[in-house]
Scaffold this active site. Structure first.
Site, PDB file in Angstrom:
ATOM      1  N   GLU A  98       0.959  -1.214   0.070  1.00  0.00           N
ATOM      2  CA  GLU A  98      -0.076  -0.100   0.038  1.00  0.00           C
ATOM      3  C   GLU A  98       0.843   1.329   0.044  1.00  0.00           C
ATOM      4  O   GLU A  98       1.888   1.261   0.576  1.00  0.00           O
ATOM      5  CB  GLU A  98      -0.727  -0.081   1.154  1.00  0.00           C
ATOM      6  CG  GLU A  98      -1.575   1.135   1.599  1.00  0.00           C
ATOM      7  CD  GLU A  98      -2.310   1.348   3.136  1.00  0.00           C
ATOM      8  OE1 GLU A  98      -3.236   2.114   3.283  1.00  0.00           O
ATOM      9  OE2 GLU A  98      -1.728   0.220   3.819  1.00  0.00           O
ATOM     10  N   ASP A 201      13.294  -3.743  14.180  1.00  0.00           N
ATOM     11  CA  ASP A 201      13.975  -2.739  13.769  1.00  0.00           C
ATOM     12  C   ASP A 201      13.462  -1.226  13.865  1.00  0.00           C
ATOM     13  O   ASP A 201      13.444  -0.486  12.990  1.00  0.00           O
ATOM     14  CB  ASP A 201      14.331  -3.175  12.261  1.00  0.00           C
ATOM     15  CG  ASP A 201      15.611  -2.078  11.708  1.00  0.00           C
ATOM     16  OD1 ASP A 201      16.452  -1.656  12.638  1.00  0.00           O
ATOM     17  OD2 ASP A 201      16.013  -2.356  10.597  1.00  0.00           O
TER      18      ASP A 201
END
Length: 292
Positions: A98, A201
């Site tokens: 997206e 992360d």
């Protein structure tokens, strides 16, 4: 750049995966990090975000990233770009997501960010790890399941990397011995907590402000781990706004001694960066290990 032949191949591959005819009108190059090429693609179905890399160097990277994004998406907590498709055309792999339009932060941006991360961290499973190995940067991230966090952290994170660094002559035997000594101390350092769904992360370069003024995270290295790992990662490379940490602590307080564990939690990403980039990360690792 994406040439016309590759665009047609991509259109066909994406159409097959999405089960709708996709015609790519334009692929505009945008920043995508050090590993991948990234594009905003304009199609008959609107804009999408496309990442591409070398399929021979990273044969399963996008498959693992899609699985991680799907796990975060299913948690219904921190927003992520909806993962749509991945595949291979010629010698290149691709991941279709997206497209997120950038916006401006709202007044309670950091409070909301912390609240949603805490909600994500309450998503759990019986074991630390993930269903497959994946990546942090370009390094393989091992996710062999363990019921014990100190054992998981030692055998899936710290020991493989310090031995890799030694084999590549980046560190000496003395530092290997220090990390091995630290691993023996992990059971007394970490209080028991259930495995938490981690981004893996979570630094300042891996979130953006969406059109609704809220945080949207991306480029994950997902696994179920100790939640202090995500929080310690946010403090590297500039850190988050102080309001974020106060808000997190208010809704999901950390256990006593968390301040002393920040460096231990940061040791994993620091080792990754030492192996990939060298430089001053060696000194940062040495500073953490001096206390142990």
């Amino acid at each position: 750049m994406i040439d016309e032949t590759l665009l047609k191949q991509l259109s066909t591959a994406i159409s097959e995966q999405l089960n709708v005819k996709i015609l790519i009108n334009e692929a505009k190059s945008i920043h995508g990090g050090d590993i991948n090429q990234a594009y905003r693609i304009d199609t008959n179905e609107g804009y999408f975000f496309l990442k591409m890399n070398d399929a021979e160097k990273y044969p399963d990277m996008f498959r693992q990233e899609l699985a991680g994004l799907q796990a975060l998406h299913n948690a219904n907590a921190l927003p992520v770009p909806k993962p749509l498709a991945y595949g291979k055309v010629g010698s290149r792999s691709y991941l279709l997501l997206e497209f997120i339009t950038k916006g401006q932060t709202v007044a309670d941006f950091w409070d909301n960010f912390a609240l949603l991360l805490a909600r994500q961290h309450r998503v759990t499973q019986p074991h630390f790890g993930f269903n497959t190995p994946n990546y942090l940067g370009t390094l393989k991230q091992y996710n062999t399941p363990y019921s014990n966090w100190p054992v998981f952290y030692a055998f899936n994170r710290l020991l493989p990397l310090i031995r890799m660094a030694y084999d590549q002559q980046i560190v000496d035997k003395g530092m290997v011995n220090q990390v091995e000594s630290l691993c023996k101390q992990l059971p007394r350092l970490f209080p028991a907590e259930p495995p938490a769904l981690l981004h893996g992360d979570l630094w300042s370069g891996n979130f953006m402000v969406g059109s609704n003024g809220r945080a949207c995270v991306f480029d994950p290295a997902v696994y179920y781990g100790h939640r202090e790992m995500d929080l310690a990662m946010t403090r590297l490379f500039g850190g988050f706004d102080t309001r974020f940490y106060y808000a997190y602590q208010a809704v999901y307080p950390l256990q006593p001694g968390w301040q002393q564990r920040i460096g231990v939690c940061q040791l994993y990403p620091l080792l990754v960066h030492l192996i990939l980039f060298g430089g001053n990360y060696y000194n940062s690792i040495r500073e953490v290990l001096q206390a142990y």
